[in-house]
Scaffold this motif. Structure first.
Motif, PDB file in Angstrom:
ATOM      1  N   VAL A  23       0.759  -1.067   0.048  1.00 55.67           N
ATOM      2  CA  VAL A  23       0.058  -0.065   0.123  1.00 55.67           C
ATOM      3  C   VAL A  23       1.005   1.259  -0.147  1.00 55.67           C
ATOM      4  O   VAL A  23       0.569   2.086  -0.769  1.00 55.67           O
ATOM      5  N   MET A  24       1.999   1.121   0.684  1.00 56.13           N
ATOM      6  CA  MET A  24       2.828   2.333   0.839  1.00 56.13           C
ATOM      7  C   MET A  24       3.515   2.418  -0.524  1.00 56.13           C
ATOM      8  O   MET A  24       3.435   3.672  -0.892  1.00 56.13           O
ATOM      9  N   ILE A  25       4.043   1.502  -1.033  1.00 57.18           N
ATOM     10  CA  ILE A  25       4.627   1.467  -2.503  1.00 57.18           C
ATOM     11  C   ILE A  25       3.724   2.181  -3.569  1.00 57.18           C
ATOM     12  O   ILE A  25       4.016   2.952  -4.309  1.00 57.18           O
ATOM     13  N   GLY A  26       2.516   1.616  -3.192  1.00 59.83           N
ATOM     14  CA  GLY A  26       1.409   2.177  -4.181  1.00 59.83           C
ATOM     15  C   GLY A  26       1.056   3.537  -4.102  1.00 59.83           C
ATOM     16  O   GLY A  26       0.813   4.206  -5.108  1.00 59.83           O
ATOM     17  N   LEU A  27       1.150   4.040  -2.820  1.00 61.08           N
ATOM     18  CA  LEU A  27       0.801   5.461  -2.712  1.00 61.08           C
ATOM     19  C   LEU A  27       1.907   6.311  -3.095  1.00 61.08           C
ATOM     20  O   LEU A  27       1.698   7.330  -3.780  1.00 61.08           O
ATOM     21  N   VAL A  28       3.236   5.829  -3.450  1.00 61.99           N
ATOM     22  CA  VAL A  28       4.378   6.513  -3.744  1.00 61.99           C
ATOM     23  C   VAL A  28       4.001   6.538  -5.328  1.00 61.99           C
ATOM     24  O   VAL A  28       4.144   7.785  -5.992  1.00 61.99           O
ATOM     25  N   VAL A  29       3.665   5.715  -6.124  1.00 60.54           N
ATOM     26  CA  VAL A  29       3.684   5.583  -7.404  1.00 60.54           C
ATOM     27  C   VAL A  29       2.305   6.345  -7.662  1.00 60.54           C
ATOM     28  O   VAL A  29       2.139   7.092  -8.821  1.00 60.54           O
ATOM     29  N   PHE A  30       1.267   6.321  -7.150  1.00 59.16           N
ATOM     30  CA  PHE A  30       0.078   7.234  -7.213  1.00 59.16           C
ATOM     31  C   PHE A  30       0.179   8.607  -7.016  1.00 59.16           C
ATOM     32  O   PHE A  30      -0.248   9.558  -7.799  1.00 59.16           O
ATOM     33  N   ALA A  31       0.951   9.065  -5.917  1.00 57.75           N
ATOM     34  CA  ALA A  31       1.639  10.509  -5.932  1.00 57.75           C
ATOM     35  C   ALA A  31       2.175  10.905  -7.131  1.00 57.75           C
ATOM     36  O   ALA A  31       1.824  12.030  -7.574  1.00 57.75           O
ATOM     37  N   VAL A  32       3.176  10.247  -7.533  1.00 62.56           N
ATOM     38  CA  VAL A  32       4.009  10.541  -8.740  1.00 62.56           C
ATOM     39  C   VAL A  32       3.002  10.752 -10.010  1.00 62.56           C
ATOM     40  O   VAL A  32       3.109  11.594 -10.578  1.00 62.56           O
ATOM     41  N   LEU A  33       2.061   9.936 -10.049  1.00 63.00           N
ATOM     42  CA  LEU A  33       1.322  10.006 -11.080  1.00 63.00           C
ATOM     43  C   LEU A  33       0.294  11.083 -11.146  1.00 63.00           C
ATOM     44  O   LEU A  33      -0.108  11.707 -12.178  1.00 63.00           O
ATOM     45  N   ALA A  34      -0.312  11.318  -9.855  1.00 65.01           N
ATOM     46  CA  ALA A  34      -1.211  12.314  -9.870  1.00 65.01           C
ATOM     47  C   ALA A  34      -0.843  13.511 -10.003  1.00 65.01           C
ATOM     48  O   ALA A  34      -1.245  14.526 -10.628  1.00 65.01           O
ATOM     49  N   VAL A  35       0.565  13.880  -9.817  1.00 71.85           N
ATOM     50  CA  VAL A  35       1.414  15.367  -9.763  1.00 71.85           C
ATOM     51  C   VAL A  35       1.541  15.377 -11.312  1.00 71.85           C
ATOM     52  O   VAL A  35       1.534  16.567 -11.900  1.00 71.85           O
ATOM     53  N   GLY A  36       1.939  14.225 -11.946  1.00 69.90           N
ATOM     54  CA  GLY A  36       2.247  14.161 -13.358  1.00 69.90           C
ATOM     55  C   GLY A  36       0.906  14.862 -14.241  1.00 69.90           C
ATOM     56  O   GLY A  36       1.167  15.625 -15.075  1.00 69.90           O
ATOM     57  N   ILE A 107      12.697  16.878 -10.921  1.00 68.49           N
ATOM     58  CA  ILE A 107      13.159  17.861  -9.839  1.00 68.49           C
ATOM     59  C   ILE A 107      12.296  18.308  -8.691  1.00 68.49           C
ATOM     60  O   ILE A 107      12.341  17.972  -7.600  1.00 68.49           O
ATOM     61  N   ASP A 108      10.984  18.250  -9.231  1.00 68.81           N
ATOM     62  CA  ASP A 108       9.735  18.415  -8.354  1.00 68.81           C
ATOM     63  C   ASP A 108       9.383  17.155  -7.345  1.00 68.81           C
ATOM     64  O   ASP A 108       9.025  17.166  -6.225  1.00 68.81           O
TER      65      ASP A 108
END
Length: 316
Positions: A23-36, A107-108
């Motif tokens: 779940v924690m790994i998935g949240l990192v992936v989701f956060a990057v994708l959402a910001v993208g 960078i972000d």
């Protein structure tokens, strides 16, 4: 050595079998994708059309600031650095990094190392304490392996989780940035100001350095959480204290930066970028000083962890 590797393998198997880890790994992936997605389709692009005029105006304002209220030390160095870099960009036709570009996005994305620190603290806080709360510590210690190797395998497994998360963040942010913004301008250099001269460096190495600098705070906070987990056998205490210090420590140091003694506090030294930016928190602090302070704290944390775990009465 083989026994230690087996223990590390066993700890990693236990860690990655937990749903919470994924779940924690998935949240990192989701956060990057959402910001993208937000950066590509919602956020307005930087106005780089008139970037030369903008930099010239910025230089004029900086020069006026320097003349009207003369700065000394770090402030003067920062202004001179900014003016020199701006002039170099104008002369060599090198625009500032656009946030809607591959490098700007990556960078972000380095800001997400704070999220990784948060998740790794959760892992570190429960790595030892959970063995006591679940009653599995006795089964672990009856093995023909020294306690030193057991605690070392748990610490190494925690650091490997942090490293894996950082590599995932770097790789996935590159993929997302390439998809949404393309690879145009991938040869754009990173400009550094050194001894009165502006130099062109690799942007990839700059981003890797950003990840590295941000990882210093991660390493120290994870080591602190691991120590608290071992000493007090409480995952909630380890996680709570570490997360509190992670978010409030730097702010408290900023408030107390007028006092000379604050330079010996851990959080005054975890941000090594203060030296590459030419603005140390306390005048007189150096990179060597901060690295030395960090090493001392690291030795204290790890030594206390090892000593307590070595002497711990399991029956207690």
């Amino acid at each position: 050595m083989m026994k230690l590797l087996k223990l590390i393998q066993n700890e990693n198997m236990k860690l990655y079998k937990r749903l919470g880890t994924w779940v924690m790994i998935g949240l990192v992936v989701f956060a990057v994708l959402a910001v993208g997605v937000f950066s590509a389709f919602i956020m307005e692009s930087d106005d780089n059309a008139n970037w030369k005029e903008r930099l010239q105006l910025e230089n004029t304002q900086l020069q006026k600031q320097l003349e009207s209220s003369p700065l000394k030390g770090a402030g003067e160095t920062y202004v001179k650095k900014q003016v020199a870099i701006n002039n170099y960009r104008i002369e060599h036709d090198i625009p500032p990094v656009d946030s809607k570009s591959l490098w700007g996005f990556m960078i972000d994305a380095t800001n997400f190392t704070g999220l990784i620190a948060l998740f790794t603290i959760v892992v570190a806080g429960g790595m030892v304490a959970s063995e006591f709360s679940w009653g599995t510590i006795k089964l672990l210690l009856i093995r023909p392996v020294s306690r030193t190797k057991i605690i070392l395998s748990k610490y190494i497994s925690t650091i490997l989780f942090a490293f894996f998360s950082l590599v995932l963040l770097f790789g996935f942010s590159f993929i997302v940035g390439s998809i949404f913004f393309g690879v145009g301008g991938a040869d754009q250099p990173y400009l550094v100001y050194n001894n009165g001269e502006v130099l062109e460096k690799s942007m990839v190495m700059h981003i890797i350095n950003l990840f590295g600098f941000n990882s210093i705070d991660l390493l120290m906070m994870v080591t602190l959480a691991f120590m608290i987990s071992t000493v007090f056998r409480s995952s909630s205490l380890a996680i709570g204290i570490s997360i509190f210090l992670l978010f409030t420590g730097p702010q408290l140091i900023q408030l107390l930066s007028t006092y000379d003694w604050v330079k010996y506090v851990l959080f005054a030294n975890t941000n090594l970028q203060q030296y590459t930016n030419g603005v140390p928190l306390v005048e007189g602090m150096t990179m060597t000083f901060s690295v030395t302070v960090l090493i001392v704290y690291f030795i204290v944390f790890t030594s206390l962890t090892w000593f307590v775990f070595k002497k711990r009465d399991v029956a207690a």
